[in-house]
Design a protein around this motif. Structure first.
Motif, PDB file in Angstrom:
ATOM      1  N   ALA A 121     -24.368  -2.488  50.266  1.00 51.45           N
ATOM      2  CA  ALA A 121     -25.632  -2.677  49.621  1.00 51.45           C
ATOM      3  C   ALA A 121     -26.532  -1.618  49.638  1.00 51.45           C
ATOM      4  O   ALA A 121     -27.233  -1.582  50.859  1.00 51.45           O
ATOM      5  N   THR A 122     -26.645  -1.518  48.759  1.00 51.64           N
ATOM      6  CA  THR A 122     -28.153  -0.135  48.202  1.00 51.64           C
ATOM      7  C   THR A 122     -29.389  -0.731  48.330  1.00 51.64           C
ATOM      8  O   THR A 122     -30.253   0.164  48.981  1.00 51.64           O
ATOM      9  N   ASP A 123     -29.496  -1.428  47.409  1.00 52.64           N
ATOM     10  CA  ASP A 123     -30.710  -2.239  47.544  1.00 52.64           C
ATOM     11  C   ASP A 123     -30.781  -3.541  46.593  1.00 52.64           C
ATOM     12  O   ASP A 123     -29.455  -3.916  47.655  1.00 52.64           O
ATOM     13  N   ASN A 124     -31.633  -4.162  46.472  1.00 55.77           N
ATOM     14  CA  ASN A 124     -31.408  -5.755  46.788  1.00 55.77           C
ATOM     15  C   ASN A 124     -31.130  -6.318  44.945  1.00 55.77           C
ATOM     16  O   ASN A 124     -31.868  -7.199  44.469  1.00 55.77           O
ATOM     17  N   THR A 125     -30.790  -5.202  44.162  1.00 57.55           N
ATOM     18  CA  THR A 125     -30.255  -5.670  42.668  1.00 57.55           C
ATOM     19  C   THR A 125     -29.053  -6.151  42.514  1.00 57.55           C
ATOM     20  O   THR A 125     -28.221  -6.418  43.214  1.00 57.55           O
ATOM     21  N   LYS A 126     -28.788  -6.664  41.575  1.00 59.78           N
ATOM     22  CA  LYS A 126     -27.875  -8.035  41.740  1.00 59.78           C
ATOM     23  C   LYS A 126     -26.578  -6.884  41.552  1.00 59.78           C
ATOM     24  O   LYS A 126     -26.175  -5.857  40.741  1.00 59.78           O
ATOM     25  N   PRO A 127     -25.481  -7.152  41.793  1.00 59.23           N
ATOM     26  CA  PRO A 127     -24.511  -6.882  42.520  1.00 59.23           C
ATOM     27  C   PRO A 127     -23.510  -6.951  40.660  1.00 59.23           C
ATOM     28  O   PRO A 127     -23.524  -7.766  40.242  1.00 59.23           O
ATOM     29  N   THR A 167     -23.241  -8.196  54.562  1.00 55.38           N
ATOM     30  CA  THR A 167     -22.628  -8.858  54.658  1.00 55.38           C
ATOM     31  C   THR A 167     -23.566 -10.362  53.435  1.00 55.38           C
ATOM     32  O   THR A 167     -22.906 -10.806  52.440  1.00 55.38           O
ATOM     33  N   GLU A 168     -24.628 -10.024  53.154  1.00 50.48           N
ATOM     34  CA  GLU A 168     -25.790 -11.238  52.027  1.00 50.48           C
ATOM     35  C   GLU A 168     -24.882 -10.503  51.127  1.00 50.48           C
ATOM     36  O   GLU A 168     -24.681 -11.558  50.339  1.00 50.48           O
ATOM     37  N   ASN A 169     -24.560  -9.442  50.376  1.00 46.24           N
ATOM     38  CA  ASN A 169     -24.962  -8.785  49.033  1.00 46.24           C
ATOM     39  C   ASN A 169     -22.780 -10.207  49.165  1.00 46.24           C
ATOM     40  O   ASN A 169     -22.598 -10.230  48.031  1.00 46.24           O
ATOM     41  N   PRO A 228     -35.630  -8.972  48.972  1.00 49.88           N
ATOM     42  CA  PRO A 228     -35.035  -8.153  48.932  1.00 49.88           C
ATOM     43  C   PRO A 228     -33.665  -8.129  50.352  1.00 49.88           C
ATOM     44  O   PRO A 228     -34.224  -9.171  50.926  1.00 49.88           O
ATOM     45  N   LEU A 229     -32.172  -7.335  50.291  1.00 40.03           N
ATOM     46  CA  LEU A 229     -31.867  -7.409  51.618  1.00 40.03           C
ATOM     47  C   LEU A 229     -32.209  -6.985  52.818  1.00 40.03           C
ATOM     48  O   LEU A 229     -33.300  -6.317  53.177  1.00 40.03           O
ATOM     49  N   PRO A 230     -31.599  -7.833  54.188  1.00 37.22           N
ATOM     50  CA  PRO A 230     -31.918  -6.748  54.825  1.00 37.22           C
ATOM     51  C   PRO A 230     -32.086  -6.113  55.346  1.00 37.22           C
ATOM     52  O   PRO A 230     -30.583  -5.485  55.078  1.00 37.22           O
TER      53      PRO A 230
END
Length: 414
Positions: free
Chosen positions: A40-46, A203-205, A224-226
């Motif tokens: 995951a590169t950012d916290n946008t919706k996958p 992992t969170e993604n 935000p993703l960690p």
């Protein structure tokens, strides 16, 4: 320091006896990037289309059971006790996304991942995520429920934890590492896994994508993703930086390394002379880096060494020449009495500027810690990276037990 031919023959006899145990050699903190990439590169919706492999409908009856991506996750087996929950099965958890965390409470790499797991538990437990800790002990004392329960209180772990004391669930997943994380979809299929620290965002993604089955509006993508733990700047700026690796005191680990042709953690010949009676060892004037040295009388055991005499001073000690920012030691006691361990670095008592959280300072200048339970003790925190420092841990009483050293160079944490 080379080990003589005579001692090598003694070690070989020991190795033959211990050979079956060497296949249990497992790694704490190994980091592996699985072939299935959910970086995951950012916290946008996958994009669920791009991650279709996570949400494919499958035929459960035709699947391989195991811990590989795409396998049907094995049921929990050989569990000796459940903490924070009545016994659970994966079958009854179908319909939920399940994160299985294989850990053990003295593993520093496991301890470093716990804040991230806490955050996932807080964010997603009401949205369909179930977290199950599988406590797979590295040392015998980690099999005791009271010790695991106490550590869970200290670490503020509130999710269910199953004690896998005989490593049956560990084996069913084909696992080899602490920590290890397996993320299962609502059908109980392994869709993501990660070994060791790091990769917290991916992992969170993966968790988020699998939770999409519960409704796209339930995931708060504003969170935000960690970010993985950052290595301390002082380490990055050091000339030819190095970090002392994890080191073990016990006979089993040292014999296993010798069997593979490597140099053991302890190179003093006396360590290998007698496997039944205490041995007297003398620390040399010059220490090799990243090796454990023992001074005084010690009983050499499978997992640890135990100080085996009382003395009127603190002339018996453990010494190591290390490079790191932080130093931790797994210690215990073979007696019910408190064990006092005096701590010095480069011959000096510690101060507020370099002591670990578990070290106490006297008004007289002494620095020490009490061994009151089997756990990982935080002994040194220099605040920045240091190279080739000499740590002494001294004792004057029988029963102090030493299991392992671990080291760190992160901005925060052990």
């Amino acid at each position: 320091m080379a080990i003589s031919i005579e001692i090598q023959w003694r070690i070989l006899v020991c190795i033959v006896i211990l050979l079956p145990l060497t296949f249990l050699t497992i790694n704490c903190g190994f980091q592996n990037k699985d072939a299935t990439d959910y970086r995951a590169t950012d916290n946008t919706k996958p994009d669920l289309t791009a991650d279709k492999a996570l949400t494919d409908v499958i035929e459960i009856g035709h699947m391989t059971v195991g811990g590989d991506i795409g396998d049907l996750a094995p049921e929990f087996s050989g569990i000796t006790n459940w903490i924070n929950s009545s016994p659970l099965t994966l079958q009854e958890l179908r319909g939920n996304v399940v994160l299985i965390d294989i850990w053990t409470y003295t593993c520093v790499n496991c301890i470093r991942t716990i804040p991230y797991i806490k955050e996932w538990y807080s964010r997603y437990q009401d949205q369909g995520l179930v977290i199950i800790g599988i406590h797979a002990p590295e040392f015998e004392f980690e099999k005791l429920t009271a010790n695991v329960e106490r550590s869970m209180i200290d670490l503020d772990i509130s999710w269910p934890v199953a004690q896998d004391n005989n490593m049956k669930t560990w084996d069913s997943y084909g696992n080899m590492y602490w920590p290890a994380k397996y993320v299962l979809d609502k059908n109980g299929v392994v869709k993501y896994r990660h070994f060791g620290e790091g990769s917290y965002a991916e992992t969170e993604n993966a968790i988020r994508i699998l939770l999409e089955d519960y409704g796209p509006n339930k995931i708060d993508y504003d969170n935000p993703l960690p970010v993985d733990q950052k290595v301390d700047l002082s380490f990055k700026q050091s000339v030819l930086p190095k970090v002392t690796p994890e080191l073990y005191f016990g006979r089993r680990r040292n014999a296993g390394i010798l069997l593979s042709g490597g140099t053991p953690y302890i190179v003093q010949e006396e360590y290998y002379l007698d496997q039944e009676q205490p041995v007297v060892l003398i620390v040399p004037d010059v220490l090799s880096s990243d090796k454990i040295y023992l001074n005084g009388e010690w009983q050499i055991e499978e997992e640890n060494v135990t100080h085996s005499r009382d003395s009127t001073d603190s002339s018996d000690f453990v010494a190591i020449k290390y490079s790191s920012k932080t130093v931790n030691v797994v210690m215990s006691s073979s007696t019910p009495t408190l064990q006092k361990i005096w701590v010095t670095v480069n011959g000096d008592w510690l101060t507020d500027q370099n002591k670990g959280d578990d070290v106490l300072l006297e008004s007289t200048g002494e620095s020490y810690l009490w061994i009151d339970k089997p756990q990982m003790y935080k002994v040194i925190n220099h605040g920045k990276y240091k190279k080739d420092m000499t740590l002494n841990l001294a004792t004057d009483s029988m029963g102090s037990q030493f299991y392992a050293f671990t080291f760190g160079v992160y901005e925060e944490g052990p």
